[in-house]
Design a protein around this motif. Structure first.
Motif, PDB file in Angstrom:
ATOM      1  N   LEU B  67       5.886   2.775  -3.443  1.00 35.42           N
ATOM      2  CA  LEU B  67       5.416   3.090  -2.106  1.00 35.42           C
ATOM      3  C   LEU B  67       4.395   2.071  -1.620  1.00 35.42           C
ATOM      4  O   LEU B  67       3.489   1.693  -2.354  1.00 35.42           O
ATOM      5  CB  LEU B  67       4.764   4.476  -2.141  1.00 35.42           C
ATOM      6  N   ALA B  68       4.567   1.631  -0.387  1.00 31.37           N
ATOM      7  CA  ALA B  68       3.546   0.803   0.258  1.00 31.37           C
ATOM      8  C   ALA B  68       2.707   1.720   1.121  1.00 31.37           C
ATOM      9  O   ALA B  68       3.230   2.402   1.997  1.00 31.37           O
ATOM     10  CB  ALA B  68       4.200  -0.271   1.118  1.00 31.37           C
ATOM     11  N   ALA B  69       1.421   1.753   0.865  1.00 34.26           N
ATOM     12  CA  ALA B  69       0.552   2.682   1.576  1.00 34.26           C
ATOM     13  C   ALA B  69      -0.522   1.923   2.335  1.00 34.26           C
ATOM     14  O   ALA B  69      -0.959   0.848   1.921  1.00 34.26           O
ATOM     15  CB  ALA B  69      -0.105   3.636   0.587  1.00 34.26           C
ATOM     16  N   LYS B  70      -0.919   2.503   3.445  1.00 33.31           N
ATOM     17  CA  LYS B  70      -2.029   1.921   4.202  1.00 33.31           C
ATOM     18  C   LYS B  70      -3.316   2.446   3.608  1.00 33.31           C
ATOM     19  O   LYS B  70      -3.632   3.622   3.727  1.00 33.31           O
ATOM     20  CB  LYS B  70      -1.920   2.311   5.672  1.00 33.31           C
ATOM     21  N   SER B  71      -4.050   1.569   2.936  1.00 32.38           N
ATOM     22  CA  SER B  71      -5.287   2.031   2.327  1.00 32.38           C
ATOM     23  C   SER B  71      -6.323   2.278   3.425  1.00 32.38           C
ATOM     24  O   SER B  71      -6.263   1.690   4.495  1.00 32.38           O
ATOM     25  CB  SER B  71      -5.785   1.017   1.299  1.00 32.38           C
ATOM     26  N   PRO B  72      -7.267   3.191   3.158  1.00 29.25           N
ATOM     27  CA  PRO B  72      -8.179   3.634   4.225  1.00 29.25           C
ATOM     28  C   PRO B  72      -8.991   2.519   4.872  1.00 29.25           C
ATOM     29  O   PRO B  72      -9.391   2.635   6.008  1.00 29.25           O
ATOM     30  CB  PRO B  72      -9.088   4.639   3.499  1.00 29.25           C
ATOM     31  N   SER B  73      -9.249   1.436   4.157  1.00 26.58           N
ATOM     32  CA  SER B  73     -10.017   0.374   4.804  1.00 26.58           C
ATOM     33  C   SER B  73      -9.410  -0.976   4.471  1.00 26.58           C
ATOM     34  O   SER B  73      -8.680  -1.121   3.501  1.00 26.58           O
ATOM     35  CB  SER B  73     -11.465   0.417   4.327  1.00 26.58           C
TER      36      SER B  73
END
Lengths: 386, 359
Positions: B67-73
């Motif tokens: 999974l490619a996830a958008k990290s919070p920052s």
């Protein structure tokens, strides 16, 4: 079909305490009928028209329907639209009485989009004009090399007397500025401004909308000068500006080819022309759930609500100043455009108008759903209830 | 916070005879779960993520979720398609591999040898950026035009190969859409490692689908300008055609807003199959979406903006449809049920062998 196209039709929302009561003109572009519906969605009047397709009609104070046809009024070759198809072009105007009898017609193969019936009985129309080559060469923007057979068209206004005489005219080529009126880079250079609106203001000046330059204009009648311009960077490919009682202008910001954004959404905005500030807007949540890149319109109602025609989706809805939807109608009439494939089988409507119950044009008219009983059984609100 | 809206959900259409049976994987935007559903819309498995995210995953042949996830920052979080982390998660939710890179965006590709290719933002050198044509003047991001690179990493995160877009793109040819900002030159939105070792990608901002020769770095095939409107996904079919999700936004002249799925013969650059709705505007996803050719010839389409996944036959008949019931709110997209991408895995997919479903 997508879920949107399987959803209920006719009136789907009606908040009786908040909606502005009246009759709504339902004007599907690709069918041969224009209808009046009541707030519940019952059809109460029908005009049968001789031409398909058309742009849109209005109910005049005398009870007649005046509409802009997009198809030739007669079969005469000379009346055929000389411009490429699909430009929102028309062929002239037709006025019919309550019983659909022809009262007046005006043939102009260069007429486009819309018209304005003036209080003196004359009619202001939009008509296509050729831009002189030297000016056309200086116009910025557009897709290079896409002039129409080498020609750039623009728009003019004709004031037409009831006998058909043109008593005043204005031509874009004389008054636009190639350095200011810059085309959207993704439009064809055969169509400089694509004027799509025509309103004669109480002072005689003209309020109009140029789609391909994303600009609203006020044209001074006496001089022909453009005295107010607004839009680039704010709105995109808008339609149907209408003047409001407070001096502001309401406009449907379609949002097609919106610079800097691939999110596709429409909105309705109210701009103050003396400050160029937007003082009110309606935008859906999520924004993309309200989008019509083409056609469409908006009308401020007397109670402060706004009637919106999301034309490409065949949807008319009414919102309060807070943006609450208090009435909604989905057009149940689908048809193919006779010569253009890209609309598909659709329920398009160019504009919507709500007429209040005591509107002059409705005085003494019988508005009884029973007179259209069969239509109401098939297309009325009951037909779509589960 | 994500909320499931009861009653608006799930599978709305299913033709058992015509649909390609299997399980559909999707990650609702803004959610902290990835779901696998069966053909009836039953949730047969879910993976919990460490944080709510916008991203997408694939089910690997080993049964893990990648999974490619958008990290919070991150440094570029306001750009569309920001990722930041790649996570490999086992069936029971254990993170077994992680790769962090704040410049990653959009897509990735796991190769057969276990390496991974990621897409990442890199800065275009100013002298090249100045020569790039198109876009809205003066809209570079803090003076920078970002470009794309493809980076191959091994399981330990070591960089084995890298391709820098600005070394191979042509400022004269690879022109930015005139209605887009110059913050990015190309915005690669997909990445497929082809059987011959080359890379198929989709450069959204220049309306171009391209094949990159991995050995030389040269762009050996380009298609799209004047045809595409900010397409989002390109994949290759069994018959070696290219299947493209053409979002259909910022299209010259025709501004009405409709998406298409298009199958292109790479040898002739001709469209040999296509799908659009009737009416055309009924299928429109300008910001996200993908398509997948299924083994029976059907095509699975994710109409991302409106949270709709549907399957069509070669004749364009819809034989399966799912509407996501998961809504979340974002400043840009409002209250939405968006899905970046969806994938269908057949009943006999290797990665599902012996899988325990929650039913």
């Amino acid at each position: 079909m997508s879920i949107a196209w399987r959803s209920p039709h006719s009136v789907t929302i009606h908040n009786q305490s908040k909606a502005y009561p009246g009759y709504t003109l339902v004007d599907p572009m690709h069918t041969s009928d224009v209808w009046l519906i009541d707030m519940e969605g019952y059809f109460v009047h029908r005009w049968k028209l001789p031409t398909i397709p058309r742009n849109h009609g209005v109910l005049l104070p005398n009870g007649n329907l005046l509409y802009a046809t997009a198809a030739p009024i007669t079969e005469s070759e000379s009346e055929r639209q000389p411009l490429p198809k699909g430009w929102g072009m028309g062929a002239g105007l037709i006025e019919m009485d309550w019983e659909s009898n022809l009262v007046w017609k005006y043939v102009d193969p260069y007429q486009s989009h819309t018209f304005w019936r003036m209080e003196n009985g004359n009619t202001m129309i939009l008509t296509a004009v050729v831009v002189p080559d030297d000016i056309a060469a200086r116009v910025q923007g557009g897709i290079p090399g896409t002039e129409e057979s080498g020609v750039m068209w623009a728009d003019g206004f004709h004031e037409v007397a009831p006998d058909g005489e043109v008593i005043w005219e204005w031509s874009a080529g004389d008054h636009l500025d190639p350095d200011i009126d810059i085309m959207c880079p993704l439009e064809i250079r055969g169509d400089w401004i694509h004027a799509n609106s025509c309103v004669v203001l109480p002072d005689g000046n003209i309020l109009t909308s140029f789609r391909n330059t994303s600009t609203l204009c006020i044209i001074e009648r006496a001089t022909g000068n453009i005295t107010w311009r607004w839009g680039p960077g704010e709105i995109s490919h808008q339609h149907d500006p209408r003047p409001l009682g407070n001096g502001n202008i309401l406009v449907f910001d379609n949002g097609g080819h919106r610079p800097g954004s691939t999110i596709s959404y429409s909105r309705v905005v109210e701009v103050n022309p003396s400050t160029d500030k937007i003082e009110w807007e309606y935008k859906a949540d999520p924004p993309e759930s309200f989008y019509s890149a083409l056609i469409s319109g908006c009308q401020r109602l007397s109670n402060g609500n706004t009637l919106i025609c999301e034309g490409q989706k065949g949807r008319i809805f009414e919102v309060t100043p807070d943006g609450e939807i208090v009435w909604e109608f989905i057009n149940p009439f689908y048809a193919y455009h006779p010569w253009t494939s890209y609309f598909g089988c659709s329920n398009l409507m160019f504009r919507a108008y709500r007429y209040e119950e005591d509107y002059e044009g409705l005085k003494g008219r019988k508005l009884d759903p029973k007179d259209l009983d069969l239509v109401n059984r098939i297309y009325g609100p009951v037909a779509f209830r589960e | 916070m994500i909320a499931e809206q009861k009653g608006t959900t799930s599978v709305t259409l299913y033709s058992k005879i015509k649909a390609y049976g299997g399980y559909t994987l999707f990650a609702p935007a803004g959610g902290d779960h990835v779901y696998l559903i069966d053909m009836k819309g039953q949730f047969v498995h879910k993976w919990k993520l460490p944080y709510p995210t916008i991203g997408h995953g694939v089910l690997l042949p080993n049964g893990n979720l990648l999974l490619a996830a958008k990290s919070p920052s991150g440094p570029l979080t306001e750009l569309e398609g920001t990722r930041g982390e790649l996570l490999e998660i086992t069936w029971d939710g254990t993170v077994v591999w992680k790769y962090e890179d704040p410049y990653m965006h959009d897509d990735f590709c796991r190769m057969k040898n276990g390496h991974t290719i990621v897409i990442r933002w890199i800065q275009t050198p100013a002298d090249i950026a100045n020569r790039v044509k198109g876009g809205l003047q003066g809209t570079e991001r803090e003076g920078v035009m970002w470009c794309d690179s493809f980076r191959e990493i091994n399981p330990r995160g070591r960089i084995l190969w890298e391709w820098f877009g600005y070394e191979h793109l042509d400022p004269e040819v690879d022109t930015i859409c005139p209605l887009c900002s110059r913050s990015e030159w190309t915005h690669a939105s997909s990445c497929v490692f082809l059987p011959n070792g080359n890379i198929l990608t989709s450069f959204t901002r220049i309306n171009t689908v391209a094949v990159i020769d991995k050995a030389t770095g040269n762009i050996e095939w380009r298609w799209g300008p004047e045809e595409l409107g900010h397409q989002h996904d390109a994949s290759v079919t069994e018959s070696r055609n290219i299947l493209v999700f053409d979002s259909g936004v910022h299209v010259p002249w025709v501004e009405m807003g409709y998406s298409q799925v298009r199958e292109i013969d790479i040898t002739t650059n001709k469209e040999i199959w296509g799908f659009r709705h009737d009416p055309w505007v009924a299928f429109y996803a300008p910001c996200m979406g993908n398509c997948q050719r299924l083994p029976n010839g059907n095509t699975l389409i994710c109409q991302g903006d409106t949270g709709r996944i549907f399957e069509i036959t070669p004749h364009g008949e819809t034989v399966w449809e799912f509407i996501s019931p998961f809504y979340h709110s974002s400043a840009v997209y409002g209250r939405n049920n968006m899905i970046f991408r969806a994938h269908r895995y057949g009943y006999d997919y290797l990665g599902l062998k012996g899988a325990k479903f929650n039913l």
